[in-house]
Design a protein around this motif. Structure first.
Motif, PDB file in Angstrom:
ATOM      1  N   UNK A  64      -3.870  -1.539   1.605  1.00  0.00           N
ATOM      2  CA  UNK A  64      -2.892  -2.502   1.091  1.00  0.00           C
ATOM      3  C   UNK A  64      -2.255  -2.054  -0.223  1.00  0.00           C
ATOM      4  N   UNK A  65      -3.042  -1.532  -1.132  1.00  0.00           N
ATOM      5  CA  UNK A  65      -2.541  -1.224  -2.466  1.00  0.00           C
ATOM      6  C   UNK A  65      -2.504   0.254  -2.828  1.00  0.00           C
ATOM      7  N   UNK A  66      -2.893   1.128  -1.906  1.00  0.00           N
ATOM      8  CA  UNK A  66      -2.877   2.539  -2.273  1.00  0.00           C
ATOM      9  C   UNK A  66      -2.713   3.432  -1.060  1.00  0.00           C
ATOM     10  N   UNK A  67      -2.294   4.627  -1.364  1.00  0.00           N
ATOM     11  CA  UNK A  67      -2.184   5.679  -0.362  1.00  0.00           C
ATOM     12  C   UNK A  67      -3.042   6.819  -0.883  1.00  0.00           C
ATOM     13  N   UNK A  68      -3.954   7.284  -0.058  1.00  0.00           N
ATOM     14  CA  UNK A  68      -4.915   8.291  -0.501  1.00  0.00           C
ATOM     15  C   UNK A  68      -4.837   9.521   0.377  1.00  0.00           C
ATOM     16  N   UNK A  69      -4.783  10.679  -0.277  1.00  0.00           N
ATOM     17  CA  UNK A  69      -4.888  11.962   0.410  1.00  0.00           C
ATOM     18  C   UNK A  69      -6.052  12.701  -0.237  1.00  0.00           C
ATOM     19  N   UNK A  70      -7.015  13.092   0.574  1.00  0.00           N
ATOM     20  CA  UNK A  70      -8.195  13.809   0.088  1.00  0.00           C
ATOM     21  C   UNK A  70      -8.005  15.294   0.365  1.00  0.00           C
ATOM     22  N   UNK A  71      -8.265  16.095  -0.649  1.00  0.00           N
ATOM     23  CA  UNK A  71      -8.218  17.536  -0.456  1.00  0.00           C
ATOM     24  C   UNK A  71      -9.386  18.149  -1.213  1.00  0.00           C
ATOM     25  N   UNK A  72      -9.807  19.300  -0.783  1.00  0.00           N
ATOM     26  CA  UNK A  72     -10.920  19.943  -1.462  1.00  0.00           C
ATOM     27  C   UNK A  72     -11.430  21.148  -0.706  1.00  0.00           C
TER      28      UNK A  72
END
Length: 140
Positions: A64-72
């Motif tokens: 609802x309040x964020x867009x997350x992209x995980x990288x590593x």
């Protein structure tokens, strides 16, 4: 090995009425890929190449309040990613902090780069919606 950064891009993209969450997610994904590629080329120490090849960027997650992209870096076969990140430089490119350093280089330009990508996506939609369709109607 994960590093968390929060970036406010609202000043870079102007009016938010045309911006879709997928625009922001795509722009964030593109920037994360650039960071991982920079890390693989310039920072990750290489002995066998497993650590370098373990670099990844996950597709955007939308809440609802964020867009997350995980990288590593790291996987079940490369469990030592965090230890190498924190260790003294000894092999390969001879640099530690192989994920933190590329992030630090990218962050000052991140919002501006994302703004460009988002504006391009919005313009592409306008051309497809209006420009191309109008040309098709005129040529009929």
């Amino acid at each position: 090995m994960k590093t968390k950064y929060v970036v406010d891009i609202s000043n870079q993209i102007g009016a938010l009425s045309d911006v879709l969450p997928s625009d922001v997610g795509s722009a964030l994904f593109v920037e994360a890929e650039k960071i991982i590629t920079d890390s693989q080329i310039n920072y990750v120490p290489v002995v066998t190449g497993d650590l370098k090849r373990s670099g990844m960027v996950e597709l955007p997650e939308y809440t609802r309040n964020k867009i997350k992209v995980v990288c590593g870096f790291g996987s079940n076969t490369v469990e030592y990613a965090a230890a190498v990140h924190e260790a003294a430089p000894a092999v390969g490119q001879g640099r530690r902090k192989y994920l933190s350093l590329p992030f630090q280089v990218a962050v000052p330009k991140l919002a501006a780069n994302m703004g460009i990508t988002i504006r391009n996506r919005i313009e592409s939609r306008k051309i497809i919606k209006g420009g191309t369709k109008s040309k098709w109607v005129w040529s009929a």
